[in-house]
Design a protein around this motif. Structure first.
Motif, PDB file in Angstrom:
ATOM      1  N   LEU A  32      18.329  44.560  30.363  1.00 18.76           N
ATOM      2  CA  LEU A  32      17.149  44.543  31.237  1.00 18.76           C
ATOM      3  C   LEU A  32      17.493  44.427  32.717  1.00 18.76           C
ATOM      4  CD1 LEU A  32      14.626  42.388  29.156  1.00 18.76           C
ATOM      5  CD2 LEU A  32      14.933  44.866  29.191  1.00 18.76           C
ATOM      6  N   ARG A  33      18.663  43.842  33.016  1.00 11.68           N
ATOM      7  CA  ARG A  33      19.061  43.698  34.417  1.00 11.68           C
ATOM      8  C   ARG A  33      19.936  44.857  34.887  1.00 11.68           C
ATOM      9  NH1 ARG A  33      20.687  37.458  34.848  1.00 11.68           N
ATOM     10  NH2 ARG A  33      20.053  37.605  32.679  1.00 11.68           N
ATOM     11  N   GLY A  34      20.284  45.721  33.936  1.00 16.43           N
ATOM     12  CA  GLY A  34      21.229  46.792  34.263  1.00 16.43           C
ATOM     13  C   GLY A  34      20.571  48.005  34.895  1.00 16.43           C
ATOM     14  N   GLU A  35      21.372  49.041  35.055  1.00 18.54           N
ATOM     15  CA  GLU A  35      20.888  50.266  35.694  1.00 18.54           C
ATOM     16  C   GLU A  35      19.915  51.020  34.809  1.00 18.54           C
ATOM     17  OE1 GLU A  35      23.496  53.068  37.348  1.00 18.54           O
ATOM     18  OE2 GLU A  35      23.869  51.759  39.081  1.00 18.54           O
ATOM     19  N   ASP A  36      20.140  50.924  33.490  1.00 18.46           N
ATOM     20  CA  ASP A  36      19.326  51.695  32.569  1.00 18.46           C
ATOM     21  C   ASP A  36      18.742  50.771  31.506  1.00 18.46           C
ATOM     22  OD1 ASP A  36      18.137  53.770  31.297  1.00 18.46           O
ATOM     23  OD2 ASP A  36      19.952  54.444  30.247  1.00 18.46           O
ATOM     24  N   PRO A  37      17.708  50.016  31.873  1.00 16.34           N
ATOM     25  CA  PRO A  37      17.167  49.040  30.925  1.00 16.34           C
ATOM     26  C   PRO A  37      16.578  49.714  29.692  1.00 16.34           C
ATOM     27  CG  PRO A  37      15.868  49.111  32.974  1.00 16.34           C
ATOM     28  CD  PRO A  37      16.973  50.097  33.125  1.00 16.34           C
TER      29      PRO A  37
END
Lengths: 217, 420
Positions: free
Chosen positions: A98-103
């Motif tokens: 969820l915090r990444g580039e592609d949640p």
């Protein structure tokens, strides 16, 4: 109508026939519409409270029964393990994204309340045959979805109580209450920027993802 | 006009052949239409009778406007029943969206509801559960209001960068119609809301049985249970025969094909207010119940679909709207946001309604970076994309209302770009 005014309406009613009819008119506003009982509403009264499981029906279903049903009625779109067939929605995975580039927002990674899954599946899935699953079937297939997300063991049986007490991994992932306006821009009028215009993104035309202007025949 | 054509015309009318009549529609005789220095010709349509009053009991746009249509983006969704299409903003004037051009968003296709069999039930925390027929609802005191309605995902494809080469796709998840119906507060009074009730659940009769939780304060404020759109009964794809109009709030809560309202103490936390329609922030938390559509605006002429064709005078036109009230001002920049001029607003300016703005200008043929910036009556100023990204990152999908930039190129073509 407040309790006070209802109380005073009752007093009026006791005072005489005319007053009583005035009170009735007050109590029922325009007097348009028809009374209906809970028993009559029952077939439409399908909403489940996501937080408290309110409205969850009696019945139960096992992960094993859910797997059978899932393979027959869900896997063609959602994939054998909930991974999503082609571009159909995925129903598992995505934890930690969820915090990444592609949640990846799935039942396992994103949905905060387990009873919501029951509500959604029973009201509208399978996509091409909504409201065709009975309560036991819904419990079973929801049990299997939870199992696919490592939230229930393979030998589990799901019912109203166990669904309501199951804590979803992302339960605390939501902020209720709108913090907006969260950006306070100023309406500058003159010399708000200096130098030539800096273009950050200029791919819209070359990407070629925009449909053409001709209507579909 | 030759007699042979007139003869054919007469025969096809006699046969009642409307389709044949349309096929015979005369075309312009001289393509140049007087622009080549030669004398004007009298076109065929001046020299023959056209169809009469029974030809089109329900009128449709001119056959020459056939490209003015809603369009979808096939790669966006896997199913056409759980999908969206877009209003052709580039082709529209004024503030009212023709009913047949209003963008559509469904989660289970468009149901074919027989109005005589449609019912609205109000129950839950009420004194008396009630059921209404359509004719019951039409008997109540009515109200008409003009409001914009916008999907919160409008512009959502462009959080990470400019992507759509057209205003239809960058901003077309918005429409504006006159809605007529009964105030929800009137219906709720009829059923008698329990003092402890704080929310209501609205549910549709479609295959998605769409549900959303709405705070009671808003429900009692200005929400309409609408049965008419732009003067006639609501179009099927907009919720026929009954829908909620929740002025200024995201489209998804304005539940179409409305069949049930249930009063309760807290929100239901259903799929469309948890899994969807929540705004994921950079820290991994998602904002929930972000209902209002903040002020937004876009220039619709010129735009990628409507390039500039000639140097000289050019009226820059666009639309602005705010879910918090009236638009109070729109500024336009020709240089990517360095300098701004205040545009003229078409009156009347209405609450939570599209507002048309225009600025007379001249195009000299060079590149221009066009922007518009809306300010609403609360003083809220439409932000830049960078300002939005600083607070919300790029993964929130919904509620992207940033200042939009069109680059007019040397040749008059227009590109969707994002600038610093």
């Amino acid at each position: 109508m407040s309790t006070m005014s209802r109380f005073s309406s009752l007093l009026l009613a006791a005072a005489g026939l005319l007053a009583a009819s005035v009170a009735a008119a007050q109590q029922r506003g325009y007097g348009i519409g028809h009374k209906i009982t809970d028993a009559q509403i029952a077939p439409w009264n399908i909403d489940i409270g996501g937080e408290d499981g309110k409205g969850l029906p009696p019945g139960k279903g096992s992960v094993a029964a859910g797997e059978k049903l899932y393979v027959q009625q869900c896997a063609s779109c959602h994939g054998e393990f909930g991974e999503g067939n082609g571009r159909w929605p995925e129903l598992m995975g995505g934890q930690g994204s969820l915090r990444g580039e592609d949640p990846r927002k799935t039942i396992g990674s994103f949905w905060p309340w387990a009873p919501t899954i029951f509500d959604y599946v029973r009201r509208t899935m399978p996509f091409t045959a909504p409201q065709s699953l009975d309560n036991d079937e819904t419990y079973a297939v929801v049990a299997y979805l939870l199992h696919l997300n490592d939230l229930l063991p393979a030998d589990a049986v799901l019912d109203a109580k166990s669904l309501t007490t199951l804590k979803m991994p992302n339960r605390d992932g939501f902020i209720a209450g709108d913090p907006r306006p969260d950006v306070k821009a100023q309406p500058c009028m003159k010399d708000c920027k200096t130098g030539p215009v800096k273009v950050l993104s200029d791919l819209a035309k070359s990407l070629g993802v925009t449909p053409t202007q001709k209507p579909k025949d | 006009m030759n007699t042979g054509r007139r003869g054919f015309f007469g025969r096809s009318l006699a046969a009642g052949g409307i389709a044949a009549l349309a096929a015979q529609h005369p075309k312009i005789a001289a393509a140049s239409g007087g622009l080549d220095g030669k004398p004007l010709e009298v076109p065929d349509w001046t020299k023959m009778l056209g169809p009469g009053v029974t030809a089109a009991p329900y009128g449709a746009p001119s056959e020459f406007e056939k490209d003015v249509v809603r369009r979808n983006v096939p790669w966006l969704t896997v199913s056409e029943q759980a999908s969206i299409n877009f209003t052709p903003l580039q082709d529209l004037d004024g503030i009212i969206t023709p009913s047949g051009l209003c963008f559509e968003r469904h989660h289970g296709g468009v149901p074919a509801i027989e109005p005589d069999l449609h019912r609205l039930v109000i129950h839950g925390m009420v004194r008396q559960p009630l059921i209404f027929t359509m004719s019951d609802l039409v008997r109540f005191p009515s109200v008409s209001r003009i409001h914009f309605l916008e999907c919160p995902a409008n512009g959502g494809m462009e959080w990470k960068g400019a992507q759509m080469a057209g205003v239809q796709f960058s901003h077309g998840m918005v429409h504006c119609c006159e809605w007529t119906g009964v105030r929800l507060s009137t219906l709720l009074e009829e059923a008698g809301v329990a003092p402890a009730a704080k929310w209501l659940l609205a549910e549709g009769a479609d295959a998605a049985a769409m549900t959303r939780s709405i705070p009671l304060d808003k429900a009692l404020d200005d929400v309409i249970v609408a049965y008419s759109q732009n003067g006639e009964r609501i179009r099927p794809e907009q919720g026929y025969p009954l829908r909620l109009i929740v002025p200024g709030w995201e489209g998804n809560v304005q539940v179409k094909w409305l069949r049930r309202l249930k009063l309760g103490e807290r929100p239901w936390q259903h799929r469309e207010e948890t899994s969807k329609y929540t705004d994921l922030m950079p820290d991994g938390k998602a904002r929930q119940f972000t209902f209002v559509q903040e002020a937004n605006s876009v220039i619709t002429a010129p735009c990628p679909e409507k390039p500039l064709k000639a140097k000289g005078f050019c009226e820059i036109r666009g639309i602005a709207w705010s879910g918090r009230g009236k638009i109070s001002r729109v500024d336009v920049s020709l240089d990517g946001g360095a300098n701004w001029q205040t545009a003229e607003l078409q009156t009347p300016v209405l609450d939570k309604c599209l507002t048309r703005f225009r600025l007379p200008s001249r195009w000299q043929g060079g590149p221009v970076f066009l922007q518009s910036r809306a300010i609403d009556e609360t003083g809220y100023v439409q932000p830049t994309i960078e300002q939005l990204r600083q607070v919300r990152g790029v993964n929130s999908v919904y509620h992207k209302n940033s200042i939009h930039t069109w680059r007019v190129n040397q040749d008059g073509s227009v590109d969707n770009v994002q600038v610093l």
